[in-house]
Design an enzyme around this catalytic site. Structure first.
Site, mmCIF file in Angstrom:
data_model
loop_
_atom_site.group_PDB
_atom_site.id
_atom_site.type_symbol
_atom_site.label_atom_id
_atom_site.label_comp_id
_atom_site.label_asym_id
_atom_site.label_seq_id
_atom_site.Cartn_x
_atom_site.Cartn_y
_atom_site.Cartn_z
ATOM 1 N N ALA A 1 0.835 -1.208 0.000
ATOM 2 C CA ALA A 1 0.000 0.000 0.000
ATOM 3 C C ALA A 1 0.866 1.254 0.000
ATOM 4 O O ALA A 1 0.510 2.285 0.563
ATOM 5 C CB ALA A 1 -0.927 -0.008 1.207
ATOM 6 N N GLY B 1 1.262 1.004 -5.052
ATOM 7 C CA GLY B 1 0.087 0.182 -4.750
ATOM 8 C C GLY B 1 -1.150 1.032 -4.479
ATOM 9 O O GLY B 1 -2.244 0.741 -4.987
ATOM 10 N N ARG C 1 6.233 6.779 -21.227
ATOM 11 C CA ARG C 1 7.339 7.750 -21.128
ATOM 12 C C ARG C 1 7.881 8.067 -22.519
ATOM 13 O O ARG C 1 8.190 9.229 -22.836
ATOM 14 C CB ARG C 1 8.441 7.185 -20.223
ATOM 15 C CG ARG C 1 7.997 7.169 -18.772
ATOM 16 C CD ARG C 1 9.019 6.566 -17.829
ATOM 17 N NE ARG C 1 8.561 6.734 -16.445
ATOM 18 C CZ ARG C 1 8.919 5.964 -15.432
ATOM 19 N NH1 ARG C 1 9.771 4.954 -15.623
ATOM 20 N NH2 ARG C 1 8.453 6.191 -14.219
ATOM 21 N N ARG D 1 13.744 1.913 -5.632
ATOM 22 C CA ARG D 1 15.132 2.374 -5.648
ATOM 23 C C ARG D 1 15.231 3.813 -5.166
ATOM 24 O O ARG D 1 14.267 4.569 -5.207
ATOM 25 C CB ARG D 1 15.750 2.204 -7.030
ATOM 26 C CG ARG D 1 15.047 2.898 -8.157
ATOM 27 C CD ARG D 1 15.781 2.589 -9.446
ATOM 28 N NE ARG D 1 15.026 3.042 -10.606
ATOM 29 C CZ ARG D 1 15.561 3.284 -11.769
ATOM 30 N NH1 ARG D 1 16.865 3.109 -11.960
ATOM 31 N NH2 ARG D 1 14.814 3.680 -12.787
ATOM 32 N N HIS E 1 12.777 -4.071 -18.495
ATOM 33 C CA HIS E 1 12.474 -2.784 -17.824
ATOM 34 C C HIS E 1 13.770 -2.347 -17.127
ATOM 35 O O HIS E 1 13.932 -2.483 -15.929
ATOM 36 C CB HIS E 1 11.329 -3.029 -16.833
ATOM 37 C CG HIS E 1 10.881 -1.807 -16.097
ATOM 38 N ND1 HIS E 1 10.480 -0.653 -16.734
ATOM 39 C CD2 HIS E 1 10.754 -1.554 -14.771
ATOM 40 C CE1 HIS E 1 10.135 0.249 -15.824
ATOM 41 N NE2 HIS E 1 10.303 -0.271 -14.618
ATOM 42 N N ARG F 1 17.574 -0.688 -10.765
ATOM 43 C CA ARG F 1 16.490 -1.575 -10.314
ATOM 44 C C ARG F 1 17.059 -2.938 -9.913
ATOM 45 O O ARG F 1 16.566 -3.590 -9.005
ATOM 46 C CB ARG F 1 15.484 -1.768 -11.449
ATOM 47 C CG ARG F 1 14.784 -0.481 -11.871
ATOM 48 C CD ARG F 1 13.808 -0.735 -13.009
ATOM 49 N NE ARG F 1 13.105 0.475 -13.413
ATOM 50 C CZ ARG F 1 13.484 1.257 -14.422
ATOM 51 N NH1 ARG F 1 14.566 0.954 -15.132
ATOM 52 N NH2 ARG F 1 12.802 2.339 -14.733
ATOM 53 N N ASN G 1 13.968 -7.900 -2.661
ATOM 54 C CA ASN G 1 12.611 -7.993 -3.210
ATOM 55 C C ASN G 1 12.230 -9.421 -3.617
ATOM 56 O O ASN G 1 11.045 -9.773 -3.600
ATOM 57 C CB ASN G 1 12.426 -7.018 -4.374
ATOM 58 C CG ASN G 1 12.217 -5.586 -3.868
ATOM 59 O OD1 ASN G 1 12.117 -5.363 -2.662
ATOM 60 N ND2 ASN G 1 12.159 -4.632 -4.776
HETATM 61 P P1 NAI Z 1 6.857 2.005 -1.367
HETATM 62 O O1 NAI Z 1 8.002 1.863 -0.446
HETATM 63 O O2 NAI Z 1 6.112 3.290 -1.414
HETATM 64 O O3 NAI Z 1 5.781 0.853 -1.073
HETATM 65 C C1 NAI Z 1 6.136 -0.484 -0.925
HETATM 66 C C2 NAI Z 1 5.188 -1.082 0.107
HETATM 67 O O4 NAI Z 1 5.401 -2.503 0.150
HETATM 68 C C3 NAI Z 1 5.403 -0.539 1.523
HETATM 69 O O5 NAI Z 1 4.191 0.028 2.019
HETATM 70 C C4 NAI Z 1 5.813 -1.775 2.317
HETATM 71 O O6 NAI Z 1 5.347 -1.774 3.660
HETATM 72 C C5 NAI Z 1 5.148 -2.874 1.494
HETATM 73 N N1 NAI Z 1 5.694 -4.197 1.766
HETATM 74 C C6 NAI Z 1 6.978 -4.581 1.980
HETATM 75 N N2 NAI Z 1 7.039 -5.906 2.212
HETATM 76 C C7 NAI Z 1 5.770 -6.368 2.141
HETATM 77 C C8 NAI Z 1 5.182 -7.651 2.281
HETATM 78 N N3 NAI Z 1 5.914 -8.728 2.539
HETATM 79 N N4 NAI Z 1 3.839 -7.758 2.152
HETATM 80 C C9 NAI Z 1 3.072 -6.672 1.889
HETATM 81 N N5 NAI Z 1 3.583 -5.434 1.729
HETATM 82 C C10 NAI Z 1 4.903 -5.288 1.864
HETATM 83 O O7 NAI Z 1 7.388 1.622 -2.837
HETATM 84 P P2 NAI Z 1 6.690 1.963 -4.227
HETATM 85 O O8 NAI Z 1 7.195 3.248 -4.731
HETATM 86 O O9 NAI Z 1 5.242 1.738 -4.098
HETATM 87 O O10 NAI Z 1 7.337 0.823 -5.170
HETATM 88 C C11 NAI Z 1 6.978 -0.524 -4.980
HETATM 89 C C12 NAI Z 1 7.802 -1.413 -5.904
HETATM 90 O O11 NAI Z 1 7.426 -1.158 -7.270
HETATM 91 C C13 NAI Z 1 9.315 -1.180 -5.838
HETATM 92 O O12 NAI Z 1 9.996 -2.409 -5.919
HETATM 93 C C14 NAI Z 1 9.583 -0.327 -7.064
HETATM 94 O O13 NAI Z 1 10.915 -0.440 -7.502
HETATM 95 C C15 NAI Z 1 8.606 -0.941 -8.040
HETATM 96 N N6 NAI Z 1 8.246 -0.110 -9.184
HETATM 97 C C16 NAI Z 1 8.088 -0.763 -10.379
HETATM 98 C C17 NAI Z 1 7.694 -0.086 -11.493
HETATM 99 C C18 NAI Z 1 7.495 -0.839 -12.780
HETATM 100 O O14 NAI Z 1 7.307 -0.209 -13.809
HETATM 101 N N7 NAI Z 1 7.494 -2.155 -12.781
HETATM 102 C C19 NAI Z 1 7.481 1.371 -11.465
HETATM 103 C C20 NAI Z 1 7.619 1.951 -10.139
HETATM 104 C C21 NAI Z 1 8.008 1.221 -9.045
#
Ligand code: NAI
Length: 313
Positions: A8, A12, A151, A82, A180, A88, A95
């Site tokens: 969240a 998320g 983008r 990151r 990616h 990444r 992760n």
């Molecule tokens: P964020 O730090 O804002 O949110 C991540 C959330 O995951 C946190 O609330 C955390 O408590 C939660 N979390 C951690 N371990 C968990 C578990 N075992 N169960 C449930 N929740 C858990 O990070 P953000 O910005 O939301 O990014 C999330 C991921 O998405 C990152 O790995 C980021 O690199 C990736 N990402 C991927 C993109 C893509 O295009 N594929 C684009 C942007 C981000």
């Protein structure tokens, strides 16, 4: 349609919010390990329902997978993002553990769900989700190409405007395939158009090379500005994939999927255009790659394989 969003955080919460705004789902469950955060964000979103006129129920829970039962789609955003200067791929160790455990827990309660993987390094996390669950490949889809293509369209529209060709990002058609990854994603300049006109007729080689470079480092640029990775476009992109599944729209969107010989590759997950519908990914769409774009795609595949190798058994 019931959608679970795991994690969240920035991405998320945006996915959950955009899914609710798009009005195609009955229920969204937001789940996180941080006590109260999902509950608070879900409550805040529900308090938009009147102003924004949606009927989707958004519910937040802490670690309670029973609440996610019988989801049609599970979006996995849990994990570290990151920081400025990081790749990444540096997130792979931490992760991988999170993604593996989250997918296994969600699958117990939603045995028929389609999984959309967002957590980075996304290509490797998609591969890991597929290998650790043994699910058929049509049910595990990584989101990256939709974002990178958005983008690409944005930077193309900026360059077209600067060259005297008025264009919004949605006037431009353009696709990014491959991993990616800042270095090896492949923006397909050869088939990009402005309302049907090839951009190669409107922009110089130098300008197009600059657009490609800006697209590749688009995520890093935002990480530099924000101090963490972006969320609005990632969240909207993921919600668009969920919508294509919910509406069985058969949209063609570049996504990360497991290849079984398509594009001459197998045994890895990487970005290619696919048809998305109610069964998840229904088919890989062939784009004929030639010359530099073909070579770049092959480089991208090798880079994705190298990250997979770090996952171990
Ligand atoms: P964020 O730090 O804002 O949110 C991540 C959330 O995951 C946190 O609330 C955390 O408590 C939660 N979390 C951690 N371990 C968990 C578990 N075992 N169960 C449930 N929740 C858990 O990070 P953000 O910005 O939301 O990014 C999330 C991921 O998405 C990152 O790995 C980021 O690199 C990736 N990402 C991927 C993109 C893509 O295009 N594929 C684009 C942007 C981000």
């Amino acid at each position: 349609m019931k959608v679970t969003v795991v994690g969240a955080g920035n991405v998320g919460a945006t996915v959950a919010n955009v899914v609710a705004l798009k009005k195609f789902a009955q229920e969204v469950v937001l789940i996180d390990i941080k006590e109260g955060v999902s509950e608070g964000k879900a409550m805040d979103m529900m308090q938009c329902a009147h102003a924004l006129n949606f009927d989707t129920t958004v519910k937040g829970v802490t670690n309670d997978y029973a609440a996610t039962a019988d989801s049609d789609v599970v979006v996995v955003t849990s994990g570290l993002p990151r920081k400025p200067g990081m790749t990444r791929e540096e997130l792979v160790g931490v992760n991988a553990k999170i993604v593996k455990s989250v997918v296994e827990q969600a699958l117990k309660y939603s045995p028929n769900a389609i999984f959309i993987i967002i957590s980075n390094p996304m290509d490797a996390m998609t591969y890991l989700a597929l290998k650790s669950t043994g699910l058929p490949r049509n049910r595990i889809i990584g989101m990256g190409g939709m974002l990178d293509s958005s983008r690409f369209r944005y930077y193309l529209s900026e360059a077209l405007n600067a060259a005297g060709h008025p264009a919004t990002p949605s006037d431009v058609d353009g696709m990014v395939i491959g991993g990616h990854n800042d270095k090896t994603m492949v923006p397909l300049v050869s088939i990009a158009t402005l309302r049907g006109i090839p951009v190669t007729q409107l922009l110089s080689k130098e300008v197009l090379a600059d657009v490609v470079q800006k697209t590749k480092v688009g995520g890093a640029t935002l990480t530099g500005l924000l101090g963490t990775s972006a969320w609005y476009a990632p969240g909207a992109s993921a919600a668009t994939l969920v919508e294509a599944i919910a509406l069985d729209s058969k949209k063609i969107i570049p996504c990360c999927v497991y290849l079984e010989g398509e594009y001459g590759e197998k045994e890895l997950c990487v970005g290619v255009p696919i048809v998305l519908g109610k069964g998840g990914f229904e088919k890989v769409v062939d784009v004929v790659l030639e010359g530099e774009e073909k070579a770049k795609f092959e480089e991208s595949v090798e880079a994705a394989r190298a990250v997979n190798a770090q996952l171990g058994d």
